[in-house]
Design a protein around this motif. Structure first.
Motif, mmCIF file in Angstrom:
data_model
loop_
_atom_site.group_PDB
_atom_site.id
_atom_site.type_symbol
_atom_site.label_atom_id
_atom_site.label_comp_id
_atom_site.label_asym_id
_atom_site.label_seq_id
_atom_site.Cartn_x
_atom_site.Cartn_y
_atom_site.Cartn_z
ATOM 1 N N VAL A 144 0.834 -1.197 0.000
ATOM 2 C CA VAL A 144 0.000 0.000 0.000
ATOM 3 C C VAL A 144 0.869 1.248 0.000
ATOM 4 N N THR A 145 0.486 2.225 -0.804
ATOM 5 C CA THR A 145 1.099 3.547 -0.748
ATOM 6 C C THR A 145 0.108 4.522 -0.123
ATOM 7 N N PRO A 146 0.580 5.622 0.435
ATOM 8 C CA PRO A 146 -0.355 6.547 1.102
ATOM 9 C C PRO A 146 -1.363 7.152 0.130
ATOM 10 N N ALA A 147 -2.571 7.366 0.590
ATOM 11 C CA ALA A 147 -3.571 8.088 -0.184
ATOM 12 C C ALA A 147 -3.096 9.516 -0.402
ATOM 13 N N THR A 148 -3.604 10.130 -1.436
ATOM 14 C CA THR A 148 -3.246 11.518 -1.723
ATOM 15 C C THR A 148 -4.378 12.454 -1.303
ATOM 16 N N THR A 149 -4.015 13.688 -1.043
ATOM 17 C CA THR A 149 -5.017 14.687 -0.682
ATOM 18 C C THR A 149 -5.735 15.191 -1.923
ATOM 19 N N VAL A 150 -7.042 15.301 -1.833
ATOM 20 C CA VAL A 150 -7.822 15.870 -2.930
ATOM 21 C C VAL A 150 -7.714 17.388 -2.849
ATOM 22 N N PRO A 151 -7.172 18.045 -3.888
ATOM 23 C CA PRO A 151 -6.871 19.480 -3.773
ATOM 24 C C PRO A 151 -8.073 20.371 -3.523
ATOM 25 N N ASP A 152 -9.228 20.061 -4.129
ATOM 26 C CA ASP A 152 -10.341 21.010 -4.030
ATOM 27 C C ASP A 152 -11.218 20.812 -2.795
ATOM 28 N N HIS A 153 -10.935 19.787 -1.990
ATOM 29 C CA HIS A 153 -11.698 19.544 -0.760
ATOM 30 C C HIS A 153 -13.206 19.534 -1.034
ATOM 31 N N ILE A 189 -15.308 16.904 -1.500
ATOM 32 C CA ILE A 189 -16.067 15.699 -1.186
ATOM 33 C C ILE A 189 -17.100 16.006 -0.104
ATOM 34 N N PRO A 190 -18.358 15.682 -0.318
ATOM 35 C CA PRO A 190 -19.389 15.936 0.703
ATOM 36 C C PRO A 190 -19.054 15.219 2.011
ATOM 37 N N GLY A 191 -19.203 15.918 3.105
ATOM 38 C CA GLY A 191 -18.968 15.322 4.415
ATOM 39 C C GLY A 191 -17.537 15.412 4.891
ATOM 40 N N ALA A 192 -16.659 15.992 4.088
ATOM 41 C CA ALA A 192 -15.260 16.094 4.500
ATOM 42 C C ALA A 192 -15.118 17.163 5.570
ATOM 43 N N ALA A 193 -14.819 16.750 6.800
ATOM 44 C CA ALA A 193 -14.753 17.707 7.900
ATOM 45 C C ALA A 193 -13.489 18.552 7.825
ATOM 46 N N LEU A 194 -12.390 17.952 7.422
ATOM 47 C CA LEU A 194 -11.130 18.661 7.392
ATOM 48 C C LEU A 194 -10.504 18.676 6.005
ATOM 49 N N THR A 195 -10.475 17.549 5.379
ATOM 50 C CA THR A 195 -9.896 17.438 4.056
ATOM 51 C C THR A 195 -10.477 16.185 3.407
ATOM 52 N N ALA A 196 -10.041 15.881 2.219
ATOM 53 C CA ALA A 196 -10.504 14.670 1.553
ATOM 54 C C ALA A 196 -9.303 13.953 0.975
ATOM 55 N N LEU A 197 -9.420 12.656 0.838
ATOM 56 C CA LEU A 197 -8.333 11.825 0.342
ATOM 57 C C LEU A 197 -8.776 11.086 -0.906
ATOM 58 N N GLY A 217 -8.669 5.408 -7.182
ATOM 59 C CA GLY A 217 -9.840 5.847 -7.922
ATOM 60 C C GLY A 217 -11.034 6.237 -7.082
ATOM 61 N N ILE A 218 -10.882 6.249 -5.748
ATOM 62 C CA ILE A 218 -11.996 6.567 -4.857
ATOM 63 C C ILE A 218 -11.625 7.786 -4.015
ATOM 64 N N ALA A 219 -12.490 8.783 -4.024
ATOM 65 C CA ALA A 219 -12.325 9.958 -3.172
ATOM 66 C C ALA A 219 -13.229 9.815 -1.960
ATOM 67 N N TYR A 220 -12.722 10.186 -0.784
ATOM 68 C CA TYR A 220 -13.478 9.987 0.445
ATOM 69 C C TYR A 220 -13.042 11.008 1.492
ATOM 70 N N PRO A 221 -13.933 11.330 2.424
ATOM 71 C CA PRO A 221 -13.584 12.306 3.462
ATOM 72 C C PRO A 221 -12.604 11.728 4.466
ATOM 73 N N GLN A 222 -11.711 12.569 4.961
ATOM 74 C CA GLN A 222 -10.798 12.165 6.028
ATOM 75 C C GLN A 222 -11.385 12.610 7.358
ATOM 76 N N MET A 223 -11.917 11.658 8.101
ATOM 77 C CA MET A 223 -12.558 11.969 9.370
ATOM 78 C C MET A 223 -11.627 11.763 10.562
ATOM 79 N N LEU A 224 -10.570 10.990 10.397
ATOM 80 C CA LEU A 224 -9.586 10.791 11.457
ATOM 81 C C LEU A 224 -8.379 11.662 11.155
ATOM 82 N N LEU A 225 -7.883 12.344 12.173
ATOM 83 C CA LEU A 225 -6.836 13.328 11.984
ATOM 84 C C LEU A 225 -5.466 12.686 11.799
#
Length: 448
Positions: A240-249, A251-259, A263-271
């Protein structure tokens, strides 16, 4: 996300007062205490005998087995949240707990009731033959988890290794759906070995013949051991390689940022930046399950990632109106991750650390990772456990960081909190048991 932990925890763990002790809870704690004197004794013979006497309930529960020096709990939280979002009845077994034993055994993120825990522990105790070696506390509890999951007919269970892997009581399934090694660092070296290669051999003990293995980025010595072991077992190995940050933030529900990963974008809920690896390990595991026929959509992954909670790890909270960052960082790698988060969140600021540690931890390396000149340090014992003496930690702190602005020892957390919280930012860390003590002692006082 930032201040709602106490409210969330009341719902998740115990709807009654934290100070109430009903008869089931008292009975369970009494039962478990009788086995505490046997300590930690790694090995599979005792639990295999107990499980056989129970009718081998673990053979009726499909599992994902997760090991790692750090991050394995987060990966279990991700996996169980996604699988629940996909509609599967999902068990989760983790350790240690923060406040009480019921946290360790969950179905669809709901902790086992005290009554059900008492019933399942009683079934395990009845299965302990007087002619067999007496199981340890962890073995008794692990057997109860298997018994409960089988009785509840879960579709799948996510099982966290307790200590190491090869001889851990959770390592009794010959055909897990997948195995995961999130990270390997120098932790529990007194039992697992004093080199990364030796520790890696213990963790690689969860790999099974022909079963897909998922591994996060590992140090070279550890990676070599895992690679060799996977090849010996013909276990397909997914690095596994680390997920990348989605630049435009966006993604619905993303409290802080999105990853973004595979091929899947998802909210980062754990800091924390380390969640890029942890979440990627979970998604890779989900992809392995998809290849086996499990129906898990991208939407379920996003929903699960948006709903995940893992208390006590980089948790932003408040105490008496003052901000408090809480993290259980207890080994050097976890301390480095915490320091990176602190540096990115509070750049060029002196930090106030409120810490307690167990005697078994690497005090020098943890303090080296955390402390910087001008920081302030408050040291407390960890109640109810083999705690390092605050005065001994103070001596080490002065050695590794002579330019500390302040270093003070306290009799207990109650005495230290009002002092430490006055200089911000304040971080409570060093032991999950200390974090659990904080939640248990102060959660009911919060009006959040």
């Amino acid at each position: 996300m930032t201040t709602s932990f106490f409210c969330f925890y009341r719902i998740m763990v115990n709807p009654t007062s934290f100070n109430s002790r009903d008869s089931c809870q008292q009975a369970v704690e009494s039962q478990l205490q009788t086995y505490a004197r046997f300590g930690v004794d790694l090995g599979l013979e005792r639990i295999e005998l107990v499980l056989a006497n129970l009718g081998n309930p673990h053979h009726r529960v499909p599992i994902i087995h997760v090991a790692g020096s750090n991050g394995k709990g987060s990966v279990c939280a991700y996996l169980s949240a996604v699988l629940t979002a996909a509609g599967y009845r999902t068990g989760r077994y983790t350790s240690p707990h923060l406040i009480n034993w019921t946290e360790r055994i969950c179905i669809d993120d709901q902790p086992i009731s005290w009554a059900d825990l008492q019933t399942n522990l009683a079934a395990v105790e009845e299965a302990v033959s007087s002619a067999d070696p007496i199981p340890t506390q962890f073995e008794i509890f692990t057997a109860a988890a298997w018994h409960y999951f089988a009785a509840q007919q879960v579709d799948i269970a996510v099982v966290e290794v307790g200590l190491g892997g090869r001889l851990d009581a959770t390592n009794v399934c010959d055909r897990p759906l997948a195995t995961v090694i999130v990270s390997i660092s120098r932790d529990h070296w007194q039992r697992l070995g004093n080199t990364l290669a030796k520790i890696a051999r213990e963790k690689a003990g969860i790999l099974k013949l022909g079963v897909a293995a998922i591994a996060g980025p590992l140090p070279p010595d550890a990676a070599a051991v895992v690679t060799t072991r996977a090849a010996q077992l013909s276990a397909p190995l997914h690095w596994v390689t680390p997920a990348t940050t989605v630049p435009d933030h966006s993604i619905p529900g993303a409290a802080l940022t999105a990853l973004h990963y595979s091929g899947i974008a998802y909210p980062q809920m754990l800091l924390g930046d380390h969640q890029r690896v942890n979440s990627a390990c979970a998604i890779t595991t989900i992809q392995v399950l998809r290849q086996q026929g499990w129906k898990i959509s991208d939407k379920s992954i996003q929903q699960g990632m948006a709903s995940v909670r893992w208390p006590g790890r980089l948790q932003l909270s408040q105490w008496q109106g003052q901000a408090l960052l809480i993290d259980g960082a207890h080994n050097p790698d976890a301390a480095k991750s915490l320091r990176r988060y602190v540096d990115s969140t509070y750049p060029n600021q002196a930090i106030t650390w409120l810490m307690g540690m167990l005697t078994t931890k690497d005090h020098t390396e943890v303090l080296q990772a955390l402390l910087r000149p001008a920081d302030r340090l408050h040291l407390v014992p960890v109640p109810g456990h083999l705690s390092a003496e605050p005065k001994d930690l103070s001596a080490i702190a002065h050695q590794v960081c002579p330019a500390l602005a302040h270093c003070q020892t306290h009799l207990d957390l109650a005495a230290a909190l009002p002092v430490a919280i006055q200089t911000q930012p304040t971080v409570l860390c060093g032991s999950l048991y200390l974090i659990g003590h904080f939640y248990e002692r102060y959660a009911a006082e919060q009006a959040i």
